[in-house]
Write an enzyme that holds these catalytic residues in place. Structure first.
Site, PDB file in Angstrom:
ATOM      1  N   TYR A  19      30.276   1.644 -28.586  1.00 13.94           N
ATOM      2  CA  TYR A  19      30.182   0.601 -27.581  1.00 13.94           C
ATOM      3  C   TYR A  19      30.748  -0.684 -28.185  1.00 13.94           C
ATOM      4  O   TYR A  19      30.124  -1.295 -29.056  1.00 13.94           O
ATOM      5  CB  TYR A  19      28.730   0.392 -27.156  1.00 13.94           C
ATOM      6  N   HIS A  45      12.433  12.171 -22.958  1.00 17.66           N
ATOM      7  CA  HIS A  45      12.243  11.941 -24.389  1.00 17.66           C
ATOM      8  C   HIS A  45      10.947  12.668 -24.730  1.00 17.66           C
ATOM      9  O   HIS A  45       9.860  12.080 -24.709  1.00 17.66           O
ATOM     10  CB  HIS A  45      12.165  10.449 -24.704  1.00 17.66           C
ATOM     11  N   ASP A 105      19.558  16.462 -19.363  1.00  5.76           N
ATOM     12  CA  ASP A 105      19.988  15.110 -19.766  1.00  5.76           C
ATOM     13  C   ASP A 105      21.432  15.220 -20.255  1.00  5.76           C
ATOM     14  O   ASP A 105      21.680  15.717 -21.352  1.00  5.76           O
ATOM     15  CB  ASP A 105      19.062  14.600 -20.877  1.00  5.76           C
ATOM     16  N   GLU A 139      23.989  13.126 -28.712  1.00 10.16           N
ATOM     17  CA  GLU A 139      24.643  12.124 -27.876  1.00 10.16           C
ATOM     18  C   GLU A 139      25.178  10.927 -28.673  1.00 10.16           C
ATOM     19  O   GLU A 139      24.690   9.808 -28.524  1.00 10.16           O
ATOM     20  CB  GLU A 139      23.689  11.634 -26.797  1.00 10.16           C
ATOM     21  N   ASP A 185       0.822  -1.219   0.000  1.00  7.32           N
ATOM     22  CA  ASP A 185       0.000   0.000   0.000  1.00  7.32           C
ATOM     23  C   ASP A 185       0.849   1.259   0.000  1.00  7.32           C
ATOM     24  O   ASP A 185       0.398   2.340   0.378  1.00  7.32           O
ATOM     25  CB  ASP A 185      -0.945   0.002   1.209  1.00  7.32           C
ATOM     26  N   ASP A 207      25.393   9.033 -17.187  1.00  7.79           N
ATOM     27  CA  ASP A 207      24.261   9.619 -17.911  1.00  7.79           C
ATOM     28  C   ASP A 207      23.225   9.963 -16.853  1.00  7.79           C
ATOM     29  O   ASP A 207      22.526   9.085 -16.341  1.00  7.79           O
ATOM     30  CB  ASP A 207      23.718   8.610 -18.928  1.00  7.79           C
ATOM     31  N   HIS A 228      21.260   1.294 -20.982  1.00 13.01           N
ATOM     32  CA  HIS A 228      20.437   1.727 -19.859  1.00 13.01           C
ATOM     33  C   HIS A 228      20.801   0.948 -18.597  1.00 13.01           C
ATOM     34  O   HIS A 228      19.930   0.443 -17.888  1.00 13.01           O
ATOM     35  CB  HIS A 228      18.949   1.564 -20.193  1.00 13.01           C
ATOM     36  N   HIS A 288      17.217  13.315 -29.286  1.00 15.67           N
ATOM     37  CA  HIS A 288      15.785  13.290 -28.995  1.00 15.67           C
ATOM     38  C   HIS A 288      15.395  14.655 -28.448  1.00 15.67           C
ATOM     39  O   HIS A 288      16.233  15.422 -27.967  1.00 15.67           O
ATOM     40  CB  HIS A 288      15.434  12.172 -28.008  1.00 15.67           C
ATOM     41  N   HIS A 296      22.039   3.347 -31.353  1.00 10.86           N
ATOM     42  CA  HIS A 296      20.930   4.247 -31.017  1.00 10.86           C
ATOM     43  C   HIS A 296      20.991   5.518 -31.862  1.00 10.86           C
ATOM     44  O   HIS A 296      21.970   5.786 -32.560  1.00 10.86           O
ATOM     45  CB  HIS A 296      20.944   4.592 -29.522  1.00 10.86           C
ATOM     46  N   ARG A 354      29.981   7.529 -24.377  1.00 12.57           N
ATOM     47  CA  ARG A 354      28.906   8.388 -24.889  1.00 12.57           C
ATOM     48  C   ARG A 354      29.141   9.787 -24.352  1.00 12.57           C
ATOM     49  O   ARG A 354      29.559   9.962 -23.197  1.00 12.57           O
ATOM     50  CB  ARG A 354      27.526   7.873 -24.467  1.00 12.57           C
ATOM     51  N   GLU A 404      27.030  13.498 -24.234  1.00 10.26           N
ATOM     52  CA  GLU A 404      25.695  14.053 -24.520  1.00 10.26           C
ATOM     53  C   GLU A 404      25.558  15.467 -23.968  1.00 10.26           C
ATOM     54  O   GLU A 404      25.871  15.724 -22.809  1.00 10.26           O
ATOM     55  CB  GLU A 404      24.623  13.164 -23.886  1.00 10.26           C
TER      56      GLU A 404
END
Length: 436
Positions: free
Chosen positions: A384, A356, A266, A380, A34, A255, A238, A349, A345, A408, A410
């Site tokens: 990899y 996003h 971001d 970005e 709950d 990130d 991710h 965005h 990728h 990466r 960004e």
């Protein structure tokens, strides 16, 4: 901000003409048993109302003679408020939030038909709340059945996205101020992370320090689950476990963004845990950095959105060919997407109320989205070199010295009247800036 919310509603009502638009607040989400997660309002609902409570419905009916903006909300309830916090109530929905009329949410079924029966169509996004979807469809079907008797009423349901998303895509000065604050807080956090990251520390330690700054500086918290990925973890796009101990000789990819006043930043940076790149890390890093620089240069009004990605892909592909990781003619490798095992990728965005953010990227096959002043997008690119990469056809085996490196970089970039502004420029990314 109430004046701005009103202006947004007026702009939307001008677009829907004699239609009626319905927006549902976000539902509460259960964490366990709950206990519920901290509430986060639906972005469309918040964009039009600034109202931050669940169990609410906003109705925009520009054709109605008196009530063009109507809110259905939870009424004041002293017993309930003792447990879960204060409610604005019906009166405040008018006095504070500017509704022409307001009702308890329990009266929705009774009152809603009067705002639909003279509308030519209903604007509503069929979302994840199936019960509410069915409720709206029942009203629509009921009005369709009685349409022959009246000759008025909605004869179609149209998604709110196409009319509202184009508005949200262009940020106002008030929105830009909130986003600059989200960026400033995240910038401080990223810079501190680069100071304290060291061999032997755990990824979650860095995450904790960054998210402490998010809250201490007045942010709502992380804009999304923070990614603090050391070593091979950086090859997982991710990765959010953030539980590994960092080692000397590895890279750390962070990130992480901050949410402030419902708007988001971001940012991604990758840097050496021990202070110095290895030769292989530095070589790949410089390719990604050059791809990002050239992609950012394409962010200017009048350019197609996809040019940002296409530019990054070309620089990355050229770099991989030069290193022997890919082989072949550049244009053909790009056309056949043989770079994708190493860059899977997109480069950008939209960014705003959602990380996003809403807004189309392409208007059909031959009509690209054109960049316009007021839009904010991420840039970005990354590389990899995943240990178990499935190689593209006719491509060489990857030299082991590259394997396990993930990079990466960004930034958040605003399209200005004549070019662009890198909002996140305060976080270092040049090799000599990130090494220590």
């Amino acid at each position: 901000m109430q004046t701005e919310y009103q202006q947004r509603r007026e702009q939307l009502m001008a677009k829907i003409g004699d239609g009626t638009a319905i927006f549902r607040s976000a539902p509460m989400a259960v964490m366990h048993n709950d206990v519920e997660y901290v509430y986060r309002q639906d972005s469309d609902f918040f964009y039009l109302t600034g109202f931050n409570e669940p169990q609410a419905v906003a109705v925009l009916a520009p054709h109605h003679s008196e009530h063009r903006f109507v809110l259905f909300v939870q009424p004041k309830d002293r017993e309930k408020e003792v447990w879960t916090g204060y409610l604005s109530g019906v009166d405040a929905a008018k006095e504070i939030y500017g509704a022409d009329e307001a009702y308890p949410i329990s009266e929705l079924d009774e009152k809603l038909p009067q705002y639909l029966e003279k509308a030519s169509r209903i604007y509503y996004h069929l979302g994840r709340d199936r019960t509410f979807n069915d409720q709206i469809l029942r009203h629509y079907q009921s009005l369709l059945r009685t349409y022959p008797k009246r000759g008025t009423g909605p004869i179609a349901i149209e998604d709110t996205g196409p009319v509202l998303n184009s508005m949200r895509l262009i940020k106002s000065e008030a929105e830009l101020e909130l986003m600059r604050q989200a960026v400033a807080i995240a910038t401080e956090a990223h810079n501190y992370a680069q100071e304290i990251a060291a061999p032997g520390r755990y990824e979650y330690e860095i995450q904790a320090e960054m998210e402490r700054i998010f809250r201490v500086r007045g942010g709502m918290g992380p804009a999304y689950p923070s990614i603090v990925a050391s070593g091979v973890n950086a090859c997982v796009l991710h990765y959010i476990e953030n539980n590994r101990q960092m080692q000397d000789g590895e890279l750390l990819l962070i990130d992480a963004g901050c949410a402030y006043g419902y708007y988001n930043s971001d940012i991604t940076r990758t840097f050496p845990v021990g202070g110095k790149f290895t030769p292989e890390q530095k070589t790949l890093y410089e390719i990604v950095l050059e791809a990002q620089k050239q992609a950012i240069a394409q962010v200017q009004p009048g350019n197609p959105f996809k040019l940002v990605h296409d530019t990054a892909v070309r620089v990355l592909t050229e770099g991989l060919v030069e290193l022997g990781i890919l082989k072949g003619e550049i244009d053909k490798l790009i056309e056949e997407e043989k770079y994708k095992p190493y860059y899977m990728h997109r480069t950008s965005h939209w960014l705003g109320l959602d990380v996003h953010d809403v807004g189309v990227y392409q208007h059909g096959e031959d009509k690209p989205q054109i960049l316009q002043p007021g839009q904010i997008l991420t840039v970005e690119p990354g590389l990899y070199i995943v240990p178990d990469t499935k190689l593209a056809e006719d491509q060489p085996e990857t030299d082991p010295r590259w394997i396990g490196i993930g990079i990466r970089i960004e930034d958040d970039v605003l399209v200005t009247s004549d070019r662009h502004e890198v909002l996140t420029a305060g976080v270092p990314k040049a090799v000599d800036e990130v090494e220590r």
